[in-house]
Design an enzyme around this catalytic site. Structure first.
Site, PDB file in Angstrom:
ATOM      1  N   GLY A  68       0.814  -1.216   0.000  1.00 13.92           N
ATOM      2  CA  GLY A  68       0.000   0.000   0.000  1.00 13.92           C
ATOM      3  C   GLY A  68       0.848   1.266   0.000  1.00 13.92           C
ATOM      4  N   HIS A 131      11.672   0.823   0.856  1.00 12.84           N
ATOM      5  CA  HIS A 131      11.340  -0.593   1.076  1.00 12.84           C
ATOM      6  C   HIS A 131      12.465  -1.267   1.884  1.00 12.84           C
ATOM      7  CE1 HIS A 131       7.913  -0.489  -1.514  1.00 12.84           C
ATOM      8  NE2 HIS A 131       8.542  -0.524  -2.650  1.00 12.84           N
TER       9      HIS A 131
HETATM   10  P1  PAP Z   1       4.953  -0.400  -4.315  1.00 11.59           P
HETATM   11  O1  PAP Z   1       5.161  -1.059  -2.997  1.00 11.59           O
HETATM   12  O2  PAP Z   1       5.300  -1.253  -5.477  1.00 11.59           O
HETATM   13  O3  PAP Z   1       5.603   0.930  -4.399  1.00 11.59           O
HETATM   14  P2  PAP Z   1       2.116  -0.398  -3.672  1.00 11.59           P
HETATM   15  O4  PAP Z   1       1.323   0.849  -3.725  1.00 11.59           O
HETATM   16  O5  PAP Z   1       2.363  -0.954  -2.321  1.00 11.59           O
HETATM   17  O6  PAP Z   1       3.406  -0.122  -4.522  1.00 11.59           O
HETATM   18  O7  PAP Z   1       1.405  -1.501  -4.514  1.00 11.59           O
HETATM   19  C1  PAP Z   1       0.210  -1.369  -5.174  1.00 11.59           C
HETATM   20  C2  PAP Z   1      -0.900  -1.960  -4.326  1.00 11.59           C
HETATM   21  O8  PAP Z   1      -1.493  -0.923  -3.558  1.00 11.59           O
HETATM   22  C3  PAP Z   1      -1.959  -2.507  -5.233  1.00 11.59           C
HETATM   23  O9  PAP Z   1      -2.617  -3.570  -4.536  1.00 11.59           O
HETATM   24  P3  PAP Z   1      -3.427  -4.690  -5.307  1.00 11.59           P
HETATM   25  O10 PAP Z   1      -2.505  -5.257  -6.342  1.00 11.59           O
HETATM   26  O11 PAP Z   1      -3.796  -5.698  -4.272  1.00 11.59           O
HETATM   27  O12 PAP Z   1      -4.615  -4.044  -5.892  1.00 11.59           O
HETATM   28  C4  PAP Z   1      -2.843  -1.293  -5.376  1.00 11.59           C
HETATM   29  O13 PAP Z   1      -4.130  -1.555  -5.880  1.00 11.59           O
HETATM   30  C5  PAP Z   1      -2.862  -0.791  -3.958  1.00 11.59           C
HETATM   31  N1  PAP Z   1      -3.265   0.617  -3.897  1.00 11.59           N
HETATM   32  C6  PAP Z   1      -2.814   1.644  -4.655  1.00 11.59           C
HETATM   33  N2  PAP Z   1      -3.430   2.771  -4.316  1.00 11.59           N
HETATM   34  C7  PAP Z   1      -4.303   2.478  -3.340  1.00 11.59           C
HETATM   35  C8  PAP Z   1      -5.242   3.246  -2.590  1.00 11.59           C
HETATM   36  N3  PAP Z   1      -5.400   4.541  -2.802  1.00 11.59           N
HETATM   37  N4  PAP Z   1      -5.965   2.617  -1.638  1.00 11.59           N
HETATM   38  C9  PAP Z   1      -5.817   1.305  -1.425  1.00 11.59           C
HETATM   39  N5  PAP Z   1      -4.954   0.515  -2.106  1.00 11.59           N
HETATM   40  C10 PAP Z   1      -4.193   1.090  -3.055  1.00 11.59           C
END
Ligand code: PAP
Length: 319
Positions: A68, A131
């Protein structure tokens, strides 16, 4: 997996550049100071360790990948900049910039490509992301008392999110392969249990230095957690703000549906890692709690749960 099963016996302790060492290499990863990394990521982490100059008023948003990060970056940016940029403003930076670009990572883009000195140019107080596990962060971070917000997520959802993300660039990366390596702790910055335990223990010992948040709890009660985040960041919401609905405005602006709908997040490709261009939309997949049930078999889920439970046993950290 036969060669991967040799992990312990492969530990050579061979030194590289003096004090740092690669204990072993498996598949695409090397183990560096107890953490699995791609070699290029390891080089970058080393450069952070050697050259990052923390400031006492720095705040780090720390996450295991896919817990997240994008959401936390959006929330922390919006909370800390709300006097300059109201969440309801039609010129809010989140409407034209990807949340990933509003809060820079320490270790990305890889610091051998983009010098870490770039972070020196940022005005204090800096909001930074990482990270890197707590045990590998440069000593200046704890020594100066920098505050850390850590966001944790159910490892099963992390695995699925990571698999979906990586399979965009490695089409041969099946869920079976992803499961096998993840449950052995092998994924970028893994094992996930070591990563989360490090920050968990620090948050237990120093709750004013490390705020430990959980994705599912934030999804269930976003207003409560955004208030908590603001207090920790030392920019608590005033009573007037609360009664005007400012917290709800922040929650709405940073919500998955809202952010995903903004063109800068739904279109285009950006290389934020260093030689790995990704679609901006790949950071917005489902944004759900429990999506693992759509991709993992019951057997996989039970096995991963059992592994993580065993690794976290006695720590007080549950998921
Ligand atoms: P990173 O660690 O690679 O930088 P990160 O944002 O942790 O990125 O990974 C994306 C996840 O956060 C996605 O999860 P999912 O694959 O299970 O869907 C993404 O959908 C989720 N995400 C991004 N923005 C939001 C948000 N505003 N609220 C909730 N979840 C989010």
């Amino acid at each position: 997996m036969a060669e991967e099963a040799q992990s312990e016996s492969n530990r050579s302790g061979a030194t590289e550049e003096g004090e740092s060492h690669v204990a072993e290499a498996r598949g695409v990863y090397v183990m560096y100071q107890g953490c699995w990394l791609r070699p290029r990521a390891m080089q970058s982490v080393k450069l952070v360790q050697q050259h990052f100059k923390a400031r006492p008023d720095d705040t780090l948003l720390a996450t295991f990948p896919k817990c997240g990060t994008t959401w936390l970056k959006a929330l922390a940016f919006t909370v800390t900049n709300r006097l300059d940029h109201a969440a309801t403003s039609d010129t809010h930076p989140l409407l034209t910039r990807h949340p990933q670009d509003l809060v820079p990572f320490l270790e990305m883009p890889y610091r051998q490509l983009h010098p870490i000195a770039d972070l020196e140019k940022l005005a204090s107080p800096r909001l930074l992301a990482t990270h890197i596990p707590i045990t590998l962060l440069p000593p200046c971070v704890p020594n100066l008392g920098c505050r850390v917000v850590y966001l944790f997520r159910d490892p099963k959802d992390v695995l699925v999110s990571l698999w979906q993300f990586i399979s965009k660039v490695r089409t041969e990366y099946t869920i079976d392969r992803a499961f096998d390596s993840f449950s052995e702790g092998m994924s970028p910055y893994g094992p996930i249990w070591e990563h989360s335990l490090g920050f968990w223990k620090k948050s237990m010992a120093e709750s004013d230095t490390v705020l430990f948040l959980r994705y599912d709890e934030m999804m269930a009660e976003p207003v409560k957690h955004v208030k908590m985040l603001a207090r920790f960041l030392r920019v608590p919401f005033t009573e007037q703000e609360v009664s005007r609905g400012v917290v709800e405005d922040v929650v709405h602006l940073c919500s998955f549906d809202k952010l995903r709908s903004i063109p800068v997040n739904s279109t285009g490709v950006t290389d934020r890692i260093g030689g790995v261009p990704m679609e901006n939309s790949s950071y917005f997949r489902t944004g759900k709690v429990g999506d693992w049930a759509n991709h993992l078999t019951e057997e996989m889920a039970n096995k991963l749960d059992a592994i993580v439970e065993e690794k976290l046993r006695g720590s007080g950290l549950i998921f």
